[in-house]
Design an enzyme around this catalytic site. Structure first.
Site, PDB file in Angstrom:
ATOM      1  N   ASP A 109      -1.462   1.367  -3.829  1.00  0.00           N
ATOM      2  CA  ASP A 109      -2.447   0.416  -4.344  1.00  0.00           C
ATOM      3  C   ASP A 109      -3.781   1.076  -4.694  1.00  0.00           C
ATOM      4  O   ASP A 109      -4.775   0.381  -4.935  1.00  0.00           O
ATOM      5  CB  ASP A 109      -2.658  -0.724  -3.341  1.00  0.00           C
TER       6      ASP A 109
ATOM      7  N   ASP B 189      -6.020   2.889  -3.015  1.00  0.00           N
ATOM      8  CA  ASP B 189      -7.201   2.982  -2.157  1.00  0.00           C
ATOM      9  C   ASP B 189      -7.241   4.267  -1.332  1.00  0.00           C
ATOM     10  O   ASP B 189      -8.263   4.584  -0.731  1.00  0.00           O
ATOM     11  CB  ASP B 189      -7.363   1.732  -1.270  1.00  0.00           C
ATOM     12  N   ARG B 190      -6.137   5.016  -1.295  1.00  0.00           N
ATOM     13  CA  ARG B 190      -6.159   6.278  -0.547  1.00  0.00           C
ATOM     14  C   ARG B 190      -6.295   7.462  -1.499  1.00  0.00           C
ATOM     15  O   ARG B 190      -5.946   7.356  -2.675  1.00  0.00           O
ATOM     16  CB  ARG B 190      -4.857   6.464   0.230  1.00  0.00           C
TER      17      ARG B 190
ATOM     18  N   LYS C 211     -11.518   0.935   0.723  1.00  0.00           N
ATOM     19  CA  LYS C 211     -11.465   2.356   0.445  1.00  0.00           C
ATOM     20  C   LYS C 211     -11.043   2.532  -1.009  1.00  0.00           C
ATOM     21  O   LYS C 211     -10.451   1.633  -1.597  1.00  0.00           O
ATOM     22  CB  LYS C 211     -10.548   3.070   1.420  1.00  0.00           C
TER      23      LYS C 211
ATOM     24  N   SER D 244       0.794  -1.233   0.000  1.00  0.00           N
ATOM     25  CA  SER D 244       0.000   0.000   0.000  1.00  0.00           C
ATOM     26  C   SER D 244       0.827   1.284   0.000  1.00  0.00           C
ATOM     27  O   SER D 244       1.569   1.531  -0.929  1.00  0.00           O
ATOM     28  CB  SER D 244      -0.951  -0.052   1.180  1.00  0.00           C
ATOM     29  N   HIS D 245       0.727   2.071   1.068  1.00  0.00           N
ATOM     30  CA  HIS D 245       1.400   3.378   1.094  1.00  0.00           C
ATOM     31  C   HIS D 245       2.873   3.256   1.482  1.00  0.00           C
ATOM     32  O   HIS D 245       3.578   4.259   1.499  1.00  0.00           O
ATOM     33  CB  HIS D 245       0.679   4.303   2.075  1.00  0.00           C
TER      34      HIS D 245
ATOM     35  N   ASP E 262      -2.468   6.492  -3.425  1.00  0.00           N
ATOM     36  CA  ASP E 262      -1.318   5.772  -2.874  1.00  0.00           C
ATOM     37  C   ASP E 262      -0.899   4.578  -3.725  1.00  0.00           C
ATOM     38  O   ASP E 262      -1.426   4.369  -4.822  1.00  0.00           O
ATOM     39  CB  ASP E 262      -1.598   5.343  -1.430  1.00  0.00           C
TER      40      ASP E 262
HETATM   41  C1  VG1 Z   1      -2.761   2.757   8.498  1.00  0.00           C
HETATM   42  C2  VG1 Z   1      -3.874   3.756   8.681  1.00  0.00           C
HETATM   43  C3  VG1 Z   1      -5.221   3.067   8.590  1.00  0.00           C
HETATM   44  C4  VG1 Z   1      -5.317   2.316   7.258  1.00  0.00           C
HETATM   45  C5  VG1 Z   1      -4.145   1.366   7.115  1.00  0.00           C
HETATM   46  C6  VG1 Z   1      -4.117   0.684   5.773  1.00  0.00           C
HETATM   47  O1  VG1 Z   1      -2.793   1.814   9.548  1.00  0.00           O
HETATM   48  O2  VG1 Z   1      -3.750   4.422   9.916  1.00  0.00           O
HETATM   49  O3  VG1 Z   1      -6.230   4.039   8.716  1.00  0.00           O
HETATM   50  O4  VG1 Z   1      -6.512   1.589   7.201  1.00  0.00           O
HETATM   51  O5  VG1 Z   1      -2.926   2.086   7.255  1.00  0.00           O
HETATM   52  O6  VG1 Z   1      -4.051   1.619   4.738  1.00  0.00           O
HETATM   53  P1  VG1 Z   1      -1.799   1.891  10.818  1.00  0.00           P
HETATM   54  O7  VG1 Z   1      -2.071   0.688  11.631  1.00  0.00           O
HETATM   55  O8  VG1 Z   1      -0.422   2.000  10.271  1.00  0.00           O
HETATM   56  O9  VG1 Z   1      -2.156   3.166  11.532  1.00  0.00           O
HETATM   57  V1  VG1 Z   1      -3.275   1.203   3.288  1.00  0.00           V
HETATM   58  O10 VG1 Z   1      -3.781   2.306   2.163  1.00  0.00           O
HETATM   59  O11 VG1 Z   1      -1.633   1.291   3.802  1.00  0.00           O
HETATM   60  O12 VG1 Z   1      -3.680  -0.390   3.081  1.00  0.00           O
HETATM   61 CO    CO Z   2      -3.441   1.707   0.276  1.00  0.00          CO
END
Ligand code: VG1
Ligand code: CO
Length: 543
Positions: free
Chosen positions: A279, A281-282, A376, A113-114, A277
């Site tokens: 993947d 979804d953000r 998302k 993801s991010h 981001d």
């Molecule tokens: C983070 C964010 C959370 C989000 C998750 C996955 O998690 O705070 O809101 O759902 O990333 O997003 P954490 O546990 O690091 O706070 V993604 O777009 O990285 O799958």
């Molecule tokens: Co993501």
């Protein structure tokens, strides 16, 4: 065609976090690492035999190789069919859509993801269930326990499958359907939003910059914004997915999407800016000289949802993760609909969406979505904004100002301390946790604590209880502070400090959030001793 049973033994630490299993790429590339986890997915979900799955990823380094392993393992475990994105690419929301549309038994998304990508950065894998959403906790718990007892996995000994062209292929007895990653998603978006109105907006000279951050959304944004909606070529930048995101950090926030932020804050800024981001979804939303916090964006979407064809009949309810600001709750109250507060992570929205209790969901971390999929969805949020702007034809700054005048402004910021020493971070949290019962009435810098607890969630649909979801503090001036440790990092611990304060006075709606939040920022430091305990004098990321 050889079906191998490979002997293996459990590998420690394969516990899925907030969103799947994330580790350094080099860890994932160790012998048996990926294979053990994939076999644990099959074992934890009643086997792969006869099942159909969706498979895709965000294009990061090792995505292509990992996809081939998943295919060979699915075939060896007698899955019936895998629908895979061309070149093993699928954005997370597009994968969710395919799982639902094709009625598959679930899907595997290869993404961190991010998090940054590349041989020295991060890789990840996520299992989504048949509703298209991230596997709920009972499933991830079963998968994790399978990783702790695994003794072997099944894999075919075959050459790589050609995933470069759409079509139907065979791998052993399994059918592989390679699909264009964009088309089904584009069709879905066209069914939700008023594309004619958005086309007319672009035709009127409205300008936009979409930063795909060298990640998976590039091809989606090009096809939808530039081709379907007529935005000028060049509207979408950094549009080619790159295995290491061109060395960047594909997290759409003011720090990591700085190029876009600089352009949007400039004098010749486009009317509208957005980023997504790794993947897809953000989303980050930014108007000309006007950054919109994700919590505010969710509230604005909720308040204006009736302008969008898909939500013209109104929303059934809204949901936000606990650290997300209460801005959307104020809109829900005005609309006379329910608002739910869930733990961090999209998996907790699944039941509310499936049960028709919530239509829109969002997180402060730049995630927004609805019941159209079970993830998302970055580009969806951008199209939602475009649909609103096409109807009301006002600058983003005016939309925000009008919103705050009507509902008040929940000043909001998140301060992240990244790659902190794990022991120090855990000591900080447990030190606070034991003090919780005694904190009410205590003064911290200029503020007095009124409430202190640890968030736990009882799912209203299936009654599951989830504990330990963040420490919450209320103050006498109405401010709120939340502290939790990230569940997506791969290095040390990341401490997240969430700060919020409601302001309703009309002459105080346009301040710098860091200044508006100064009192609660000082109280957080006094309470938690963050600098001293982490050895940092400032946060690494401020959103
Ligand atoms: C983070 C964010 C959370 C989000 C998750 C996955 O998690 O705070 O809101 O759902 O990333 O997003 P954490 O546990 O690091 O706070 V993604 O777009 O990285 O799958
Ligand atoms: Co993501």
């Amino acid at each position: 065609m050889m079906n191998h049973k490979v002997d293996t033994s459990p590998i420690t630490g394969q516990k899925p976090g907030t969103s799947g299993l994330r580790k350094k790429t080099s860890v994932f590339m160790q012998e048996h690492y990926l294979e053990n986890f994939v076999q644990a997915i099959w074992n934890g979900t009643g086997g792969a035999a006869g099942k159909t799955y969706v498979l895709g990823g965000d294009g990061r380094f090792f995505n292509d190789k990992a996809a081939q392993v998943v295919l060979r393992m699915a075939a060896a475990s007698r899955a019936q069919r895998v629908i895979v994105g061309q070149n093993a690419l699928l954005s997370t929301p597009a994968a969710s859509n395919l799982i639902r549309k094709r009625g598959t038994d679930g899907g595997i998304i290869l993404s961190a993801s991010h998090n940054p990508g590349g041989p020295d950065e991060d890789f990840g894998i996520k299992f989504n269930a048949a509703n298209g959403g991230p596997a709920p906790e009972d499933i991830t718990t079963r998968i994790y326990s399978e990783t702790q007892t695994i003794s072997g996995y099944h894999i075919l000994n075959t050459p790589d499958v050609d995933l470069t062209t759409p079509g139907i292929f065979q791998l052993g007895d399994m059918t592989i359907e390679v699909v264009d990653p964009v088309s089904a998603y584009g069709e879905m978006m066209e069914g939700l939003f008023d594309f004619d109105a958005i086309r007319a907006l672009f035709a009127s000279g409205f300008t936009m910059r979409f930063d795909a951050m060298h990640a998976v959304t590039g091809p989606y944004a090009k096809a939808i914004l530039e081709k379907q909606l007529g935005a000028p070529a060049g509207t979408v930048i950094n549009a080619t997915p790159s295995p290491d995101f061109a060395g960047g950090h594909p997290d759409p926030n003011p720090i990591w999407a700085k190029t876009l932020m600089d352009e949007m804050m400039g004098l010749d800024a486009p009317d509208f800016g957005a980023a997504s981001d790794g993947d897809g979804d953000r989303n980050m939303i930014v108007g000309r000289q006007c950054y919109v916090t994700p919590s505010d964006s969710l509230a604005v979407l909720a308040a204006n949802a009736r302008l969008v064809p898909a939500y013209a009949d109104g929303l059934r309810g809204v949901a936000r993760s606990m650290p997300t600001s209460a801005a959307v709750d104020r809109v829900a109250q005005h609309l006379n609909i329910n608002s739910f507060e869930t733990p961090t992570g999209w998996k907790y929205f699944g039941n509310l969406l499936d049960d028709g209790r919530a239509t829109l969901c969002g997180e402060e971390s730049a995630g927004t979505g609805s019941d159209h999929v079970r993830e998302k969805d970055g580009l969806w949020a951008v199209l939602f904004w475009l649909n609103i702007l096409a109807k009301i034809r006002k600058p983003v700054a005016d939309v925000m100002s009008g919103h705050w005048t009507q509902f008040g402004r929940n000043y909001y910021s998140r301060h992240d301390y990244e790659a902190v020493d794990t022991v120090a971070a855990e000591a900080l949290m447990s030190g606070l946790r034991i003090q919780l019962p005694d904190l009410a009435g205590k003064k911290m810098a200029e503020l007095t604590i009124t409430t202190a607890d640890e968030f736990a969630y009882n799912d209203p649909v299936d009654g599951t209880r989830t504990e330990g979801q963040g420490l919450r503090f209320g103050f006498d001036n109405g401010a709120r502070l939340v502290l939790r440790l990230s569940g997506t990092g791969t290095e040390g611990a990341t401490l997240r400090v969430y700060l919020e304060q409601l302001e309703t006075a009309s002459n105080r709606l346009h301040h710098d959030p860091q200044i508006a939040l100064a009192a609660v920022i000082a109280a957080a430091e006094a309470l938690a001793g963050i600098r001293h305990r982490t050895g940092r004098d400032r946060p690494d990321v401020i959103t």
